[in-house]
Scaffold this motif. Structure first.
Motif, PDB file in Angstrom:
ATOM      1  N   GLY A  80       0.823  -1.204   0.000  1.00 16.29           N
ATOM      2  CA  GLY A  80       0.000   0.000   0.000  1.00 16.29           C
ATOM      3  C   GLY A  80       0.850   1.244   0.000  1.00 16.29           C
ATOM      4  N   GLU A  81       0.325   2.268   0.651  1.00 17.58           N
ATOM      5  CA  GLU A  81       1.001   3.557   0.746  1.00 17.58           C
ATOM      6  C   GLU A  81       1.172   3.917   2.210  1.00 17.58           C
ATOM      7  N   MET A  82       2.269   4.618   2.513  1.00 17.79           N
ATOM      8  CA  MET A  82       2.586   4.960   3.900  1.00 17.79           C
ATOM      9  C   MET A  82       3.005   6.420   3.971  1.00 17.79           C
ATOM     10  N   GLY A  83       2.528   7.121   5.011  1.00 18.03           N
ATOM     11  CA  GLY A  83       2.879   8.518   5.226  1.00 18.03           C
ATOM     12  C   GLY A  83       3.641   8.687   6.530  1.00 18.03           C
ATOM     13  N   ALA A  91      11.306  10.734  12.759  1.00 19.75           N
ATOM     14  CA  ALA A  91      10.047  10.644  12.028  1.00 19.75           C
ATOM     15  C   ALA A  91       9.236   9.467  12.551  1.00 19.75           C
ATOM     16  N   SER A  92       7.944   9.529  12.293  1.00 24.83           N
ATOM     17  CA  SER A  92       7.082   8.420  12.674  1.00 24.83           C
ATOM     18  C   SER A  92       6.073   8.150  11.549  1.00 24.83           C
ATOM     19  N   VAL A  93       5.514   6.951  11.572  1.00 30.18           N
ATOM     20  CA  VAL A  93       4.513   6.547  10.597  1.00 30.18           C
ATOM     21  C   VAL A  93       3.166   7.102  11.052  1.00 30.18           C
ATOM     22  N   THR A  94       2.505   7.854  10.170  1.00 30.12           N
ATOM     23  CA  THR A  94       1.232   8.476  10.538  1.00 30.12           C
ATOM     24  C   THR A  94       0.057   8.013   9.686  1.00 30.12           C
ATOM     25  N   ALA A  95       0.329   7.482   8.504  1.00 25.58           N
ATOM     26  CA  ALA A  95      -0.749   7.060   7.610  1.00 25.58           C
ATOM     27  C   ALA A  95      -0.347   5.770   6.915  1.00 25.58           C
ATOM     28  N   VAL A  96      -1.298   4.844   6.813  1.00 29.04           N
ATOM     29  CA  VAL A  96      -1.045   3.565   6.141  1.00 29.04           C
ATOM     30  C   VAL A  96      -2.319   3.142   5.428  1.00 29.04           C
ATOM     31  N   GLY A 127      -4.709   1.077  13.043  1.00 32.48           N
ATOM     32  CA  GLY A 127      -5.182   0.313  11.881  1.00 32.48           C
ATOM     33  C   GLY A 127      -4.953   1.148  10.646  1.00 32.48           C
ATOM     34  N   PHE A 128      -5.440   0.660   9.519  1.00 32.81           N
ATOM     35  CA  PHE A 128      -5.299   1.441   8.298  1.00 32.81           C
ATOM     36  C   PHE A 128      -5.985   2.786   8.466  1.00 32.81           C
ATOM     37  N   THR A 129      -5.303   3.854   8.072  1.00 33.02           N
ATOM     38  CA  THR A 129      -5.927   5.169   8.077  1.00 33.02           C
ATOM     39  C   THR A 129      -6.831   5.317   6.858  1.00 33.02           C
ATOM     40  N   THR A 130      -6.534   4.563   5.811  1.00 33.44           N
ATOM     41  CA  THR A 130      -7.399   4.426   4.640  1.00 33.44           C
ATOM     42  C   THR A 130      -7.402   2.958   4.266  1.00 33.44           C
TER      43      THR A 130
END
Length: 187
Positions: A80-83, A91-96, A127-130
């Motif tokens: 998928g995509e990760m933000g 930095a940290s993971v904010t969107a997945v 969980g998944f943000t999208t």
């Protein structure tokens, strides 16, 4: 741990074109993420392409990369995509998301994403943000993206199944695989 492995389900010409490309950067720890973001600063704005490989390790590539290239042509546990968000400590993971039209993974692949982030010592959203639902139409055979929980084929208007049915995924035991790899590499 047991996860589903998803085969590439996109166009074969894309796979052939990408097969010679190096796989995505392996992110095993927070310093790996910081180094990758330092060499790909646009990822802090637009995010990245990611896959979770068959060892439950996170791999990152620039945002417009093909998932099959990021995976080195292999099956994946998630894609998928990760933000990311930059802060004083890095930095940290904010969107997945699980948005990958090449692999079309089920939303249940979140467990593999969470495992890969935990192994790398990265915090994650709950969980998944999208989350995206892919289905194969039993009437016309086309794969489609379900929008707004409306399980109707965009090609022929047939009802779509509620359960994921895109390709022949297989169950894999990641811990056993990792332990086997470790025992083969130990003198």
């Amino acid at each position: 741990m047991r996860f589903f492995a998803y085969p590439y389900a996109g166009p074969e010409e894309i796979r052939r074109h990408c097969i010679a490309a190096p796989p995505g950067a392996l992110i095993r720890a927070l310093p790996d993420l910081h180094a990758w973001l330092a060499s790909h600063p646009d990822a802090l704005i637009e995010g990245s392409t990611y896959v979770v490989d068959l060892r439950a390790c996170l791999r990152l590539s620039p945002r417009r990369s093909e998932h099959v290239a990021c995976a080195g042509g292999e099956d994946v546990l998630a894609a998928g995509e990760m933000g990311f968000f930059a802060h004083a400590r890095g930095a940290s993971v904010t969107a997945v998301s699980n948005l990958s039209t090449g692999y079309r993974p089920d939303v249940s692949c979140w467990d593999a994403v969470a495992e890969s982030l935990a192994r790398a010592g990265l915090s994650a959203p709950p969980g998944f943000t999208t989350s995206v639902h892919f289905r194969r139409c039993p009437a016309c055979g086309e794969s489609t993206l379900v929008k707004e929980q409306w399980f109707v084929c965009t090609f022929c208007d047939a009802d779509l199944p509620l359960e994921w049915n895109v390709s022949a995924r297989r169950e894999v035991d990641v811990v056993a695989h990792v332990d086997r790899v470790r025992s083969l590499s130990t003198p």
